[in-house]
Design a protein around this motif. Sequence first.
Motif, PDB file in Angstrom:
ATOM      1  N   GLU A  94      -0.126 -10.369  -3.237  1.00 22.95           N
ATOM      2  CA  GLU A  94      -1.049  -9.560  -2.440  1.00 22.95           C
ATOM      3  C   GLU A  94      -0.370  -8.313  -1.873  1.00 22.95           C
ATOM      4  OE1 GLU A  94      -4.347 -10.771  -0.643  1.00 22.95           O
ATOM      5  OE2 GLU A  94      -4.683 -12.057  -2.366  1.00 22.95           O
ATOM      6  N   VAL A  95       0.685  -7.852  -2.521  1.00 26.84           N
ATOM      7  CA  VAL A  95       1.413  -6.655  -2.103  1.00 26.84           C
ATOM      8  C   VAL A  95       0.878  -5.466  -2.891  1.00 26.84           C
ATOM      9  CG1 VAL A  95       3.681  -5.529  -2.107  1.00 26.84           C
ATOM     10  CG2 VAL A  95       3.473  -7.912  -1.410  1.00 26.84           C
ATOM     11  N   VAL A  96       0.613  -4.363  -2.200  1.00 28.41           N
ATOM     12  CA  VAL A  96       0.091  -3.153  -2.831  1.00 28.41           C
ATOM     13  C   VAL A  96       1.194  -2.589  -3.733  1.00 28.41           C
ATOM     14  CG1 VAL A  96      -0.738  -0.803  -2.418  1.00 28.41           C
ATOM     15  CG2 VAL A  96      -1.453  -2.665  -0.909  1.00 28.41           C
ATOM     16  N   THR A  97       0.821  -2.283  -4.977  1.00 29.09           N
ATOM     17  CA  THR A  97       1.797  -1.780  -5.946  1.00 29.09           C
ATOM     18  C   THR A  97       1.540  -0.340  -6.369  1.00 29.09           C
ATOM     19  OG1 THR A  97       0.499  -2.685  -7.783  1.00 29.09           O
ATOM     20  CG2 THR A  97       2.287  -4.068  -6.901  1.00 29.09           C
ATOM     21  N   GLN A  98       0.316   0.147  -6.178  1.00 30.64           N
ATOM     22  CA  GLN A  98       0.010   1.501  -6.644  1.00 30.64           C
ATOM     23  C   GLN A  98      -1.168   2.101  -5.895  1.00 30.64           C
ATOM     24  OE1 GLN A  98      -1.306   1.674 -10.719  1.00 30.64           O
ATOM     25  NE2 GLN A  98      -0.671   3.787 -10.943  1.00 30.64           N
ATOM     26  N   MET A  99      -1.088   3.407  -5.671  1.00 28.94           N
ATOM     27  CA  MET A  99      -2.177   4.211  -5.125  1.00 28.94           C
ATOM     28  C   MET A  99      -2.372   5.358  -6.094  1.00 28.94           C
ATOM     29  SD  MET A  99      -3.064   3.333  -1.935  1.00 28.94           S
ATOM     30  CE  MET A  99      -2.470   2.294  -0.632  1.00 28.94           C
ATOM     31  N   ALA A 100      -3.569   5.487  -6.641  1.00 29.68           N
ATOM     32  CA  ALA A 100      -3.818   6.542  -7.614  1.00 29.68           C
ATOM     33  C   ALA A 100      -5.268   6.983  -7.575  1.00 29.68           C
ATOM     34  CB  ALA A 100      -3.468   6.050  -9.010  1.00 29.68           C
TER      35      ALA A 100
END
Length: 102
Positions: A94-100
């Motif tokens: 549940e860790v954020v890996t990407q913002m796009a």
Amino acid sequence: MTRLPILFAPVLLGLGGLAIAACAPMEGGPAATLPVDGASECKADLYQAYIGRKRSELPRAPAGETWRVACSTCAVTMDYNPRRLTITYDVNTEVVTQMACG
């Protein structure tokens, strides 16, 4: 029977030409409308600090902004919206890996 391939040769050549033309870049197509400052249009650059943090720490999407939060193995639509922030997180941690944008 030997005339059959000769009759279809122009048709096959024409189809081959169409296939090659389909791969050629077009003026005014989707690539021409992409923003120069891609990360700024959906404001992904403002939220990069959330990468590596739990998805539960994400704030609510601000009014007027479109966010899509999806796990790394989740199915999502392939439509491209340059104003939509797509936030991807790892399904196991549940860790954020990407913002796009998109």
